[in-house]
Motif scaffolding. Structure first.
Motif, PDB file in Angstrom:
ATOM      1  N   ALA A 118     -26.710  23.046   2.376  1.00  0.00           N
ATOM      2  CA  ALA A 118     -26.045  21.779   3.063  1.00  0.00           C
ATOM      3  C   ALA A 118     -25.165  22.161   4.233  1.00  0.00           C
ATOM      4  CB  ALA A 118     -25.337  20.818   2.079  1.00  0.00           C
ATOM      5  N   LEU A 119     -24.208  23.360   3.850  1.00  0.00           N
ATOM      6  CA  LEU A 119     -23.267  23.827   4.685  1.00  0.00           C
ATOM      7  C   LEU A 119     -24.046  24.364   5.855  1.00  0.00           C
ATOM      8  CD1 LEU A 119     -20.543  25.023   2.206  1.00  0.00           C
ATOM      9  CD2 LEU A 119     -20.012  23.395   3.925  1.00  0.00           C
ATOM     10  N   ALA A 120     -25.008  25.202   5.605  1.00  0.00           N
ATOM     11  CA  ALA A 120     -25.426  26.019   6.629  1.00  0.00           C
ATOM     12  C   ALA A 120     -26.431  25.097   7.647  1.00  0.00           C
ATOM     13  CB  ALA A 120     -26.661  26.891   5.825  1.00  0.00           C
ATOM     14  N   GLY A 121     -26.849  23.879   7.014  1.00  0.00           N
ATOM     15  CA  GLY A 121     -27.533  22.880   7.978  1.00  0.00           C
ATOM     16  C   GLY A 121     -26.655  22.451   9.031  1.00  0.00           C
ATOM     17  N   PHE A 122     -25.311  22.595   8.948  1.00  0.00           N
ATOM     18  CA  PHE A 122     -24.145  21.713   9.858  1.00  0.00           C
ATOM     19  C   PHE A 122     -23.947  23.021  10.985  1.00  0.00           C
ATOM     20  CE2 PHE A 122     -23.381  18.651   6.420  1.00  0.00           C
ATOM     21  CZ  PHE A 122     -24.103  17.760   7.024  1.00  0.00           C
ATOM     22  N   GLU A 123     -24.278  24.136  10.581  1.00  0.00           N
ATOM     23  CA  GLU A 123     -23.827  25.420  11.614  1.00  0.00           C
ATOM     24  C   GLU A 123     -24.178  25.053  13.093  1.00  0.00           C
ATOM     25  OE1 GLU A 123     -25.148  28.924  10.174  1.00  0.00           O
ATOM     26  OE2 GLU A 123     -23.808  28.794   8.283  1.00  0.00           O
ATOM     27  N   SER A 161     -15.529  27.174   4.139  1.00  0.00           N
ATOM     28  CA  SER A 161     -16.785  27.028   5.006  1.00  0.00           C
ATOM     29  C   SER A 161     -16.820  25.675   5.688  1.00  0.00           C
ATOM     30  CB  SER A 161     -17.937  26.869   3.962  1.00  0.00           C
ATOM     31  OG  SER A 161     -18.016  28.291   3.337  1.00  0.00           O
ATOM     32  N   CYS A 162     -16.264  24.786   5.190  1.00  0.00           N
ATOM     33  CA  CYS A 162     -15.959  23.398   6.366  1.00  0.00           C
ATOM     34  C   CYS A 162     -15.259  23.826   7.364  1.00  0.00           C
ATOM     35  CB  CYS A 162     -15.373  22.313   5.493  1.00  0.00           C
ATOM     36  SG  CYS A 162     -16.561  21.602   4.092  1.00  0.00           S
ATOM     37  N   ALA A 163     -14.212  24.451   7.232  1.00  0.00           N
ATOM     38  CA  ALA A 163     -13.473  24.932   8.607  1.00  0.00           C
ATOM     39  C   ALA A 163     -14.020  25.752   9.331  1.00  0.00           C
ATOM     40  CB  ALA A 163     -12.202  25.523   7.925  1.00  0.00           C
ATOM     41  N   ASP A 164     -14.797  26.597   8.998  1.00  0.00           N
ATOM     42  CA  ASP A 164     -15.609  27.454   9.856  1.00  0.00           C
ATOM     43  C   ASP A 164     -16.636  26.534  10.548  1.00  0.00           C
ATOM     44  OD1 ASP A 164     -14.194  29.729   8.909  1.00  0.00           O
ATOM     45  OD2 ASP A 164     -15.993  30.207   7.190  1.00  0.00           O
ATOM     46  N   LEU A 165     -16.987  25.509  10.228  1.00  0.00           N
ATOM     47  CA  LEU A 165     -17.867  24.638  11.098  1.00  0.00           C
ATOM     48  C   LEU A 165     -17.499  24.017  12.268  1.00  0.00           C
ATOM     49  CD1 LEU A 165     -19.734  22.645   8.257  1.00  0.00           C
ATOM     50  CD2 LEU A 165     -20.576  24.504   9.449  1.00  0.00           C
ATOM     51  N   GLY A 166     -16.088  24.221  12.355  1.00  0.00           N
ATOM     52  CA  GLY A 166     -15.316  23.573  13.431  1.00  0.00           C
ATOM     53  C   GLY A 166     -14.702  22.342  13.548  1.00  0.00           C
ATOM     54  N   VAL A 167     -14.724  21.951  12.258  1.00  0.00           N
ATOM     55  CA  VAL A 167     -14.163  20.342  11.813  1.00  0.00           C
ATOM     56  C   VAL A 167     -12.612  20.189  12.200  1.00  0.00           C
ATOM     57  CG1 VAL A 167     -15.979  19.990  10.261  1.00  0.00           C
ATOM     58  CG2 VAL A 167     -13.800  20.813   9.561  1.00  0.00           C
ATOM     59  N   GLU A 168     -12.290  18.931  12.337  1.00  0.00           N
ATOM     60  CA  GLU A 168     -10.676  19.079  12.717  1.00  0.00           C
ATOM     61  C   GLU A 168     -10.028  18.478  11.293  1.00  0.00           C
ATOM     62  OE1 GLU A 168      -9.724  16.468  16.161  1.00  0.00           O
ATOM     63  OE2 GLU A 168     -11.153  17.624  17.559  1.00  0.00           O
ATOM     64  N   ARG A 169     -10.564  18.063  10.552  1.00  0.00           N
ATOM     65  CA  ARG A 169     -10.043  17.417   9.267  1.00  0.00           C
ATOM     66  C   ARG A 169     -10.886  17.469   8.181  1.00  0.00           C
ATOM     67  NH1 ARG A 169      -9.209  12.912  11.258  1.00  0.00           N
ATOM     68  NH2 ARG A 169     -10.852  11.492  10.259  1.00  0.00           N
ATOM     69  N   ILE A 170     -10.434  17.762   6.982  1.00  0.00           N
ATOM     70  CA  ILE A 170     -11.219  17.851   5.705  1.00  0.00           C
ATOM     71  C   ILE A 170     -10.918  16.748   4.630  1.00  0.00           C
ATOM     72  CG2 ILE A 170     -12.067  19.151   3.938  1.00  0.00           C
ATOM     73  CD1 ILE A 170     -11.513  21.902   5.331  1.00  0.00           C
ATOM     74  N   ASN A 171     -11.700  15.944   4.409  1.00  0.00           N
ATOM     75  CA  ASN A 171     -11.421  14.842   3.627  1.00  0.00           C
ATOM     76  C   ASN A 171     -12.045  15.186   2.096  1.00  0.00           C
ATOM     77  OD1 ASN A 171     -10.912  12.266   2.644  1.00  0.00           O
ATOM     78  ND2 ASN A 171     -11.949  11.233   4.194  1.00  0.00           N
ATOM     79  N   LEU A 172     -11.187  15.254   1.126  1.00  0.00           N
ATOM     80  CA  LEU A 172     -11.354  15.578  -0.282  1.00  0.00           C
ATOM     81  C   LEU A 172     -11.691  14.209  -1.092  1.00  0.00           C
ATOM     82  CD1 LEU A 172      -8.864  18.517  -0.771  1.00  0.00           C
ATOM     83  CD2 LEU A 172     -11.513  18.536   0.031  1.00  0.00           C
ATOM     84  N   ALA A 173     -13.044  14.019  -1.490  1.00  0.00           N
ATOM     85  CA  ALA A 173     -13.339  12.893  -2.356  1.00  0.00           C
ATOM     86  C   ALA A 173     -13.471  12.983  -3.898  1.00  0.00           C
ATOM     87  CB  ALA A 173     -14.766  12.363  -1.423  1.00  0.00           C
ATOM     88  N   ASP A 174     -12.863  12.205  -4.383  1.00  0.00           N
ATOM     89  CA  ASP A 174     -12.816  11.787  -5.811  1.00  0.00           C
ATOM     90  C   ASP A 174     -13.976  10.836  -5.947  1.00  0.00           C
ATOM     91  OD1 ASP A 174     -12.493  11.783  -8.619  1.00  0.00           O
ATOM     92  OD2 ASP A 174     -10.648  10.461  -8.615  1.00  0.00           O
ATOM     93  N   THR A 175     -15.258  11.346  -6.051  1.00  0.00           N
ATOM     94  CA  THR A 175     -16.405  10.482  -5.886  1.00  0.00           C
ATOM     95  C   THR A 175     -16.569   9.498  -7.073  1.00  0.00           C
ATOM     96  OG1 THR A 175     -17.380  11.930  -4.253  1.00  0.00           O
ATOM     97  CG2 THR A 175     -18.850  10.329  -5.602  1.00  0.00           C
ATOM     98  N   LEU A 176     -16.302  10.156  -8.375  1.00  0.00           N
ATOM     99  CA  LEU A 176     -16.213   9.303  -9.543  1.00  0.00           C
ATOM    100  C   LEU A 176     -15.155   8.635  -9.700  1.00  0.00           C
ATOM    101  CD1 LEU A 176     -17.911  12.033 -12.055  1.00  0.00           C
ATOM    102  CD2 LEU A 176     -18.947  10.223 -10.415  1.00  0.00           C
ATOM    103  N   GLY A 177     -14.029   8.676  -9.305  1.00  0.00           N
ATOM    104  CA  GLY A 177     -12.700   8.257  -9.577  1.00  0.00           C
ATOM    105  C   GLY A 177     -12.056   8.465 -11.004  1.00  0.00           C
ATOM    106  N   THR A 178     -12.514   9.731 -11.266  1.00  0.00           N
ATOM    107  CA  THR A 178     -11.727  10.199 -12.728  1.00  0.00           C
ATOM    108  C   THR A 178     -10.915  11.122 -12.605  1.00  0.00           C
ATOM    109  OG1 THR A 178     -13.990  11.438 -13.262  1.00  0.00           O
ATOM    110  CG2 THR A 178     -14.052   9.166 -13.932  1.00  0.00           C
ATOM    111  N   ALA A 179     -10.799  11.682 -11.516  1.00  0.00           N
ATOM    112  CA  ALA A 179     -10.028  12.857 -11.542  1.00  0.00           C
ATOM    113  C   ALA A 179      -8.567  12.707 -11.850  1.00  0.00           C
ATOM    114  CB  ALA A 179     -10.067  13.592  -9.922  1.00  0.00           C
TER     115      ALA A 179
END
Length: 288
Positions: A118-123, A161-179
């Motif tokens: 998935a990461l490689a696909g955004f390069e 790896s996300c930062a290496d894509l050139g993004v300006e911000r990284i949003n960390l998601a608690d997708t389940l809501g259980t963390a």
């Protein structure tokens, strides 16, 4: 504690994607307008995914074309692959979130490939589209429904790896809501240790009423951007057990009570929340 924060309301995307109905585009536009009138500065409006898999997100291009232009309000969309990102760019959006999953099981269920693929696909996307603001969204950043808790060191590597894509911000998601707040704090500190100059944001769901405590801990660490959804709607069709988002109206009230500025008018926001409930109640069922 932070003096001001920026909120992104995600009800039009995350909030609707797990509902058993398809809200018509004109009604989604009306919700976007109500959010803008309430002073919500950032609105995640659409997901550029296959409508055969997520019928609630059909009409993304039509929606973006009809969104009102409001000074000070920014619209964004998400994509799970380069094809979706290019659709978002062609639609006219100026901000696109590239979504990957920290959990391998969720990545395969959500994006049809493992995290590395998935990461490689955004390069190359950011370099090819310098006028577009790209951000990264890391789903299941803390807990995966298939793999369990995500170790902070794994999240560190994915964030790099996300930062290496050139993004300006990284949003960390608690997708389940259980963390737990403690797990989120530990993970935030781990990512910040390797990416001290990268802005971090949190996307919180709320399974056990702990999300606001997590917000307080994140504020103490200097996080000033959060996602939430009107009415607490939300979930992930490909994450069994995912709970609804942290409600925007609850988050705004919580922040205002602590003297944290959002620029959002609570009365207008309440009217927007009522509108969301109305359009969901009136919407036709998803095609089977």
């Amino acid at each position: 504690m932070a003096a001001a924060v920026t909120l992104t309301d995600v009800v039009l995307r995350d909030g609707l994607q797990d509902e058993p109905v398809v809200v018509p585009v004109p009604d989604r536009v009306a919700v976007a307008r109500a959010l803008a009138e309430a002073g919500v500065p950032c609105i995640e409006a659409a997901s550029f995914v296959d409508p055969a898999r997520v019928p609630q997100m059909a009409g993304a291009e039509e929606l973006v074309a009809a969104l009102p232009t409001t000074p000070g309000v920014r619209h964004s969309g998400i994509a799970l692959n380069a094809r979706g990102a290019r659709r978002a760019i062609r639609s006219g959006l100026q901000e696109v979130t590239l979504v990957v999953s920290a959990g391998q099981g969720h990545s395969r269920a959500n994006a049809g490939r493992d995290t590395a693929a998935a990461l490689a696909g955004f390069e190359g996307l950011a370099a090819a589209h310098p006028s577009i603001t790209f951000t990264a969204g890391v789903a299941t950043a803390f807990v995966c429904p298939f793999d369990g808790p995500v170790p902070p060191e794994r999240l560190q590597g994915i964030a790099r790896s996300c930062a290496d894509l050139g993004v300006e911000r990284i949003n960390l998601a608690d997708t389940l809501g259980t963390a737990t707040p403690e797990h989120v704090t530990e993970s935030l500190e781990a990512v910040r240790a390797v990416l001290p100059a990268t802005e971090l944001a949190l996307h919180l769901h709320d399974a056990h009423g702990q999300a606001l405590r997590t917000v307080d801990r994140a504020l103490a660490l200097g996080v000033t951007r959060f996602d939430s959804a009107l009415g607490g709607y939300g979930g992930c069709p490909f994450a069994p057990g995912a709970h609804g988002n942290l409600a925007t109206e609850g988050l705004v009230a919580h922040l205002h009570a602590r003297g944290v500025r959002t620029g959002i008018d609570v009365e207008h926001l309440s009217r927007a929340a009522s509108l969301v409930r109305e359009v969901i109640a009136a919407a036709p069922a998803c095609p089977r």
